[in-house]
Design a protein around this motif. Structure first.
Motif, PDB file in Angstrom:
ATOM      1  N   LEU A   7       0.803  -1.217   0.000  1.00 17.30           N
ATOM      2  CA  LEU A   7       0.000   0.000   0.000  1.00 17.30           C
ATOM      3  C   LEU A   7       0.843   1.279   0.000  1.00 17.30           C
ATOM      4  N   PRO A   8       1.961   1.351   0.770  1.00 20.33           N
ATOM      5  CA  PRO A   8       2.746   2.592   0.770  1.00 20.33           C
ATOM      6  C   PRO A   8       3.221   2.999  -0.622  1.00 20.33           C
ATOM      7  N   ILE A   9       3.673   2.041  -1.413  1.00 17.41           N
ATOM      8  CA  ILE A   9       4.164   2.380  -2.753  1.00 17.41           C
ATOM      9  C   ILE A   9       3.011   2.818  -3.635  1.00 17.41           C
ATOM     10  N   TYR A  10       1.866   2.126  -3.509  1.00 17.88           N
ATOM     11  CA  TYR A  10       0.711   2.514  -4.322  1.00 17.88           C
ATOM     12  C   TYR A  10       0.257   3.927  -3.967  1.00 17.88           C
ATOM     13  N   LYS A  11       0.258   4.252  -2.667  1.00 17.72           N
ATOM     14  CA  LYS A  11      -0.157   5.587  -2.238  1.00 17.72           C
ATOM     15  C   LYS A  11       0.840   6.655  -2.680  1.00 17.72           C
ATOM     16  N   ALA A  12       2.130   6.322  -2.598  1.00 22.07           N
ATOM     17  CA  ALA A  12       3.171   7.294  -2.922  1.00 22.07           C
ATOM     18  C   ALA A  12       3.055   7.790  -4.348  1.00 22.07           C
ATOM     19  N   TYR A  13       2.593   6.933  -5.252  1.00 17.17           N
ATOM     20  CA  TYR A  13       2.520   7.305  -6.660  1.00 17.17           C
ATOM     21  C   TYR A  13       1.089   7.406  -7.173  1.00 17.17           C
ATOM     22  N   ASN A  17       2.279   9.707 -12.872  1.00 16.47           N
ATOM     23  CA  ASN A  17       2.276   8.606 -13.829  1.00 16.47           C
ATOM     24  C   ASN A  17       3.053   7.420 -13.270  1.00 16.47           C
ATOM     25  N   THR A  18       2.400   6.276 -13.242  1.00 17.14           N
ATOM     26  CA  THR A  18       3.029   5.082 -12.692  1.00 17.14           C
ATOM     27  C   THR A  18       2.838   3.900 -13.629  1.00 17.14           C
ATOM     28  N   VAL A  19       3.628   2.865 -13.395  1.00 11.77           N
ATOM     29  CA  VAL A  19       3.436   1.602 -14.107  1.00 11.77           C
ATOM     30  C   VAL A  19       3.385   0.469 -13.089  1.00 11.77           C
ATOM     31  N   ASN A  20       2.599  -0.548 -13.408  1.00 13.76           N
ATOM     32  CA  ASN A  20       2.538  -1.764 -12.604  1.00 13.76           C
ATOM     33  C   ASN A  20       3.470  -2.796 -13.225  1.00 13.76           C
ATOM     34  N   MET A  21       4.260  -3.455 -12.396  1.00 10.26           N
ATOM     35  CA  MET A  21       5.198  -4.442 -12.917  1.00 10.26           C
ATOM     36  C   MET A  21       5.526  -5.464 -11.822  1.00 10.26           C
ATOM     37  N   PHE A  22       6.271  -6.467 -12.178  1.00 15.07           N
ATOM     38  CA  PHE A  22       6.738  -7.465 -11.218  1.00 15.07           C
ATOM     39  C   PHE A  22       8.263  -7.416 -11.153  1.00 15.07           C
ATOM     40  N   ILE A  23       8.793  -7.447  -9.934  1.00  9.57           N
ATOM     41  CA  ILE A  23      10.233  -7.590  -9.721  1.00  9.57           C
ATOM     42  C   ILE A  23      10.447  -8.814  -8.853  1.00  9.57           C
ATOM     43  N   ASN A  24      11.105  -9.801  -9.410  1.00  7.95           N
ATOM     44  CA  ASN A  24      11.303 -11.085  -8.728  1.00  7.95           C
ATOM     45  C   ASN A  24       9.988 -11.694  -8.263  1.00  7.95           C
ATOM     46  N   GLY A  25       8.942 -11.522  -9.107  1.00  8.87           N
ATOM     47  CA  GLY A  25       7.647 -12.122  -8.824  1.00  8.87           C
ATOM     48  C   GLY A  25       6.752 -11.306  -7.930  1.00  8.87           C
ATOM     49  N   ILE A  26       7.238 -10.182  -7.384  1.00  9.84           N
ATOM     50  CA  ILE A  26       6.458  -9.343  -6.472  1.00  9.84           C
ATOM     51  C   ILE A  26       5.854  -8.177  -7.258  1.00  9.84           C
ATOM     52  N   VAL A  28       4.676  -4.559  -7.981  1.00 13.07           N
ATOM     53  CA  VAL A  28       5.009  -3.244  -7.441  1.00 13.07           C
ATOM     54  C   VAL A  28       4.489  -2.173  -8.386  1.00 13.07           C
ATOM     55  N   LYS A  29       4.316  -0.985  -7.855  1.00 14.40           N
ATOM     56  CA  LYS A  29       3.934   0.171  -8.661  1.00 14.40           C
ATOM     57  C   LYS A  29       5.049   1.196  -8.531  1.00 14.40           C
ATOM     58  N   VAL A  30       5.617   1.618  -9.653  1.00 15.61           N
ATOM     59  CA  VAL A  30       6.753   2.537  -9.625  1.00 15.61           C
ATOM     60  C   VAL A  30       6.512   3.687 -10.596  1.00 15.61           C
ATOM     61  N   GLN A  31       7.301   4.715 -10.455  1.00 13.72           N
ATOM     62  CA  GLN A  31       7.150   5.907 -11.285  1.00 13.72           C
ATOM     63  C   GLN A  31       7.542   5.614 -12.724  1.00 13.72           C
ATOM     64  N   ALA A  32       6.720   6.058 -13.654  1.00 13.04           N
ATOM     65  CA  ALA A  32       7.044   5.923 -15.072  1.00 13.04           C
ATOM     66  C   ALA A  32       8.315   6.712 -15.378  1.00 13.04           C
ATOM     67  N   GLY A  33       9.146   6.179 -16.242  1.00 15.10           N
ATOM     68  CA  GLY A  33      10.398   6.841 -16.584  1.00 15.10           C
ATOM     69  C   GLY A  33      11.587   6.341 -15.796  1.00 15.10           C
ATOM     70  N   MET A  34      11.317   5.602 -14.719  1.00 18.29           N
ATOM     71  CA  MET A  34      12.408   4.982 -13.973  1.00 18.29           C
ATOM     72  C   MET A  34      13.067   3.901 -14.816  1.00 18.29           C
ATOM     73  N   PHE A  42      14.502   1.066  -5.552  1.00 27.71           N
ATOM     74  CA  PHE A  42      13.416   1.745  -4.842  1.00 27.71           C
ATOM     75  C   PHE A  42      12.539   0.766  -4.069  1.00 27.71           C
ATOM     76  N   THR A  43      12.339  -0.421  -4.617  1.00 28.03           N
ATOM     77  CA  THR A  43      11.407  -1.388  -4.007  1.00 28.03           C
ATOM     78  C   THR A  43      12.129  -2.516  -3.284  1.00 28.03           C
ATOM     79  N   ARG A  44      13.426  -2.356  -3.025  1.00 29.85           N
ATOM     80  CA  ARG A  44      14.196  -3.473  -2.470  1.00 29.85           C
ATOM     81  C   ARG A  44      13.656  -3.976  -1.139  1.00 29.85           C
ATOM     82  N   ASN A  45      13.156  -3.073  -0.305  1.00 27.29           N
ATOM     83  CA  ASN A  45      12.617  -3.514   0.987  1.00 27.29           C
ATOM     84  C   ASN A  45      11.432  -4.451   0.826  1.00 27.29           C
ATOM     85  N   LEU A  46      10.708  -4.316  -0.267  1.00 29.43           N
ATOM     86  CA  LEU A  46       9.538  -5.161  -0.510  1.00 29.43           C
ATOM     87  C   LEU A  46       9.895  -6.417  -1.291  1.00 29.43           C
ATOM     88  N   THR A  47      10.740  -6.252  -2.290  1.00 29.20           N
ATOM     89  CA  THR A  47      11.038  -7.384  -3.172  1.00 29.20           C
ATOM     90  C   THR A  47      12.197  -8.232  -2.666  1.00 29.20           C
TER      91      THR A  47
END
Length: 669
Positions: A7-13, A17-26, A28-34, A42-47
């Protein structure tokens, strides 16, 4: 339940503009252009993804490049991140649309994935990447083996030993010379012997630059062709001196582009000695010219020769960053501990370059006031940064009359040590060896200028100071007893300390100029309008009704842009501070290498302002020692004696005006 973990990452963005993707199967929602690399970090604590290895990528350099791309100036001539290939991750061909659950495992066959460079590939909607599969790790090892197969195995004696990104990765992935096939290693050794016999090296960056460069040394054997130096030189510094030359096994970093456009056909004469290329080099290929052993010899010979006196001077930015060489955060060692360390290894006297930073403000401030009274010439440029002086002399000689004639604080202090202090102490100036500790590679070049030659004997960078202290047995300065700088050239103010950061010279000058012109104390000492990390800043300062338009810029790329803008628009500015390195001296080419820490310059800047705020005296004209030296020796700012000892001259060194020696086109200066 699962969604709440993210939820924190979803709220932060939620609002950008964001994109939904998977990193190591998890999911995540991250900023477009990253980039994929940035998204992973950015998502290491989660993934729980391990850190992706890199060599050609450096966070701050990437940030510079993105900014330059947005503003549309300075190309890298086709060079970019992603060339080292150690950051490859696997990307599934499948495009996902549902992000409510995890992907339990990566695709089973290689037909379902491709490998992408994470440092320069932007994230996209529905993407799934894996950073830690056996295949990904095997690729890293393969690339490291390839690099090592053509790399000298001399880590213990390399200047970058224990501060080498390649060395760190070899240790992390357990790669050594034993992993290189014997036949490959045998060919490499044979190739090394062939290179020793090769005569055709005229176009090599190393051979040509070392002959005419007082700051930078290049070891072609250690180059891993990451192109960081090229991108720094072109995209950030705006110089375009470096490029890749030749192809295949003969490819190497070079100066001059025989196949490129005419405007890019630069030679070593265009180099301004900023040494930023050495700062971003991940290995020991590009380094500053090292005088550590020479200084040790001087210290040892002084033991046997009572007449010889080896003295040190230290710049503001050195005291802030020195602790980083010992694994600590910026500013953790006090200036007094640094002084104690220097005396512990044999320096008889230690003086503060901040003292002459205060003198610089007195001379430069009164010079500005004189120009205001006489109506110019404007703008007046600061002259503290030797790389900036090189840029003007080599590329913009029409602005030489606009440069302040003040020497840099280093030049001023060395002059006073040889011509004032030595006499005061009853010493022969020839017996005084001045060693200057600076954050800057260009300072090594500055002391070779004919106008200043013979006054500063050696310049060592902050990195070299850390090395020198360790060689002298100082492994931890905190165990030493603090010692103060020596008088009478050791007292300084907070205004001098902030010389080390972009906007600091301007702010220090304005503190004095305001009170001299207006005749009353400043209510607030901080000029916030000239602070900050913005590449080019402009402000208008009111001096009792007199409007003074000022500008501050850092990096030579921004300096060139500012000059181009001034020529195009006819903008009227009165006073301009220029520093050739990002953040000012605090980001100099001789500072500790912290390429992985994107906020290191901010930390150093904050530590510098902390020292200013802790200072009892914060205005240069209130320094008692400055008042004393004017009273008993210099007379007054801009006096005849001040001009002789504290000021200098400049020369048009644009290529068209250079004479040649034996037809080689060597720079007579």
């Amino acid at each position: 339940m699962f969604k709440n973990n993210f939820l924190p990452i979803y709220k932060a963005y939620s609002t950008i503009n964001t994109v939904n993707m998977f990193i190591n199967g998890i999911p995540v929602k991250v900023q477009a252009g990253m980039t994929v690399l940035e998204a992973t970090n950015f998502t290491r604590n989660l993934t729980k993804a391990s850190q992706i290895p890199t060599l050609c990528y450096a966070p701050k350099l990437h940030e510079y490049e993105v900014e330059a791309k947005k503003k549309g100036y300075y190309s890298s001539l086709g060079h970019h991140e992603g060339v080292c290939r150690v950051c490859l991750v696997s990307e599934e061909f499948k495009n996902y649309k549902n992000f409510d659950s995890v992907i339990p495992k990566p695709a089973e066959t290689s037909k379902n994935v491709k490998y992408i460079p994470s440092c320069c590939t932007e994230v996209r909607e529905g993407q799934s990447v894996w950073t830690n599969t056996p295949e990904v790790n095997a690729n890293v090892k393969t690339m490291l083996r390839m690099i090592l197969s053509d790399h000298p195995l001399e880590c213990p004696t390399c200047s970058s030993n224990k501060n080498c990104e390649l060395q760190d990765l070899l240790e992390r992935y357990n790669v050594s010379q034993d992993d290189i096939p014997h036949a490959v290693r045998k060919r490499m050794i044979a190739k090394e012997f062939l290179k020793l016999e090769k005569d055709d090296v005229a176009d090599w960056y190393g051979s040509e630059l070392v002959k005419g460069n007082n700051s930078i040394f290049y070891d072609e054997e250690k180059c891993i062709k990451c192109t960081r130096c090229i991108r720094m030189c072109s995209k950030v510094q705006g110089m375009n001196v470096l490029s890749m030359l030749k192809r295949g096994s003969e490819e190497h970093i070079g100066i001059g582009l025989s196949e490129a456009k005419e405007e890019y056909k630069n030679t070593q004469l265009d180099c301004i000695n900023c040494a930023q290329c050495t700062y971003v080099c991940p290995v020991g290929a590009l380094t500053v010219v090292d005088y550590t052993k020479d200084v040790l010899k001087e210290l040892q010979s002084a033991i046997l020769n009572p007449k010889k006196v080896v003295v040190a001077q230290t710049a503001p930015a050195v005291r802030v960053a020195l602790s980083e060489e010992f694994g600590l955060e910026p500013g953790k060692y006090s200036p007094e501990l640094m002084v104690a360390g220097l005396k512990n290894i044999g320096f008889k006297y230690v003086f503060d370059t901040d003292f002459t930073a205060d003198l610089t403000i007195m001379e430069e401030g009164f010079e500005l006031i004189e120009r205001i009274k006489k109506g110019g010439p404007f703008p007046m440029f600061t002259s503290c940064c030797p790389a900036w002086i090189n840029l003007v002399e080599k590329h913009y000689p029409e602005y030489i009359p606009n440069l302040s004639t003040c020497r840099s604080p280093q030049g001023m202090l060395s002059s006073l040590l040889k011509h004032y202090w030595a006499q005061k102490m009853g010493m022969d100036p020839k017996d005084v060896v001045v060693v200057s500790f600076m954050p800057c590679g260009a300072k090594k070049d500055e002391i070779k200028r004919p106008q200043l030659k013979g006054e500063t004997d050696y310049v060592l960078t902050t990195r070299e100071l850390g090395k020198l202290l360790k060689m002298g047995g100082c492994k931890d300065l905190s165990v030493l007893k603090e010692e103060k700088y020596d008088d009478p050239l050791g007292e300084s103010t907070g205004a001098a300390v902030i010389f080390g950061v972009t906007g600091g010279v301007m702010e220090a000058a304005l503190r004095t100029a305001y009170e001299v012109v207006v005749g009353k104390p400043l209510e607030k000492l901080e000029f916030m309008s000239v602070r900050g990390e913005e590449g080019i800043k402009r402000a208008t300062v009111d001096l009792a009704g007199l409007k003074v338009n000022v500008a501050i810029c850092h990096t030579s790329g921004n300096a060139r842009k500012l000059i181009a803008d001034m020529k195009k628009t006819g903008e009227q500015l009165h006073f301009i501070e220029v520093m050739a390195c990002y953040g000012g001296c605090i980001g100099g080419g001789g500072e500790p290498k912290k390429n992985a820490d994107i906020d290191i310059v901010k930390k150093r800047i904050q530590a510098t302002y902390n020292l200013d705020e802790q200072s009892t005296l914060r205005k240069s004209h209130e320094n008692p020692s400055v008042k004393k030296i004017y009273g008993e020796f210099l007379e007054k700012p801009l006096s005849h004696k001040s001009h002789h000892l504290l000021h200098t001259t400049y020369v048009d060194r644009k290529k068209k005006n250079l004479k040649t020696i034996n037809g080689k086109g060597e720079d007579l200066l």
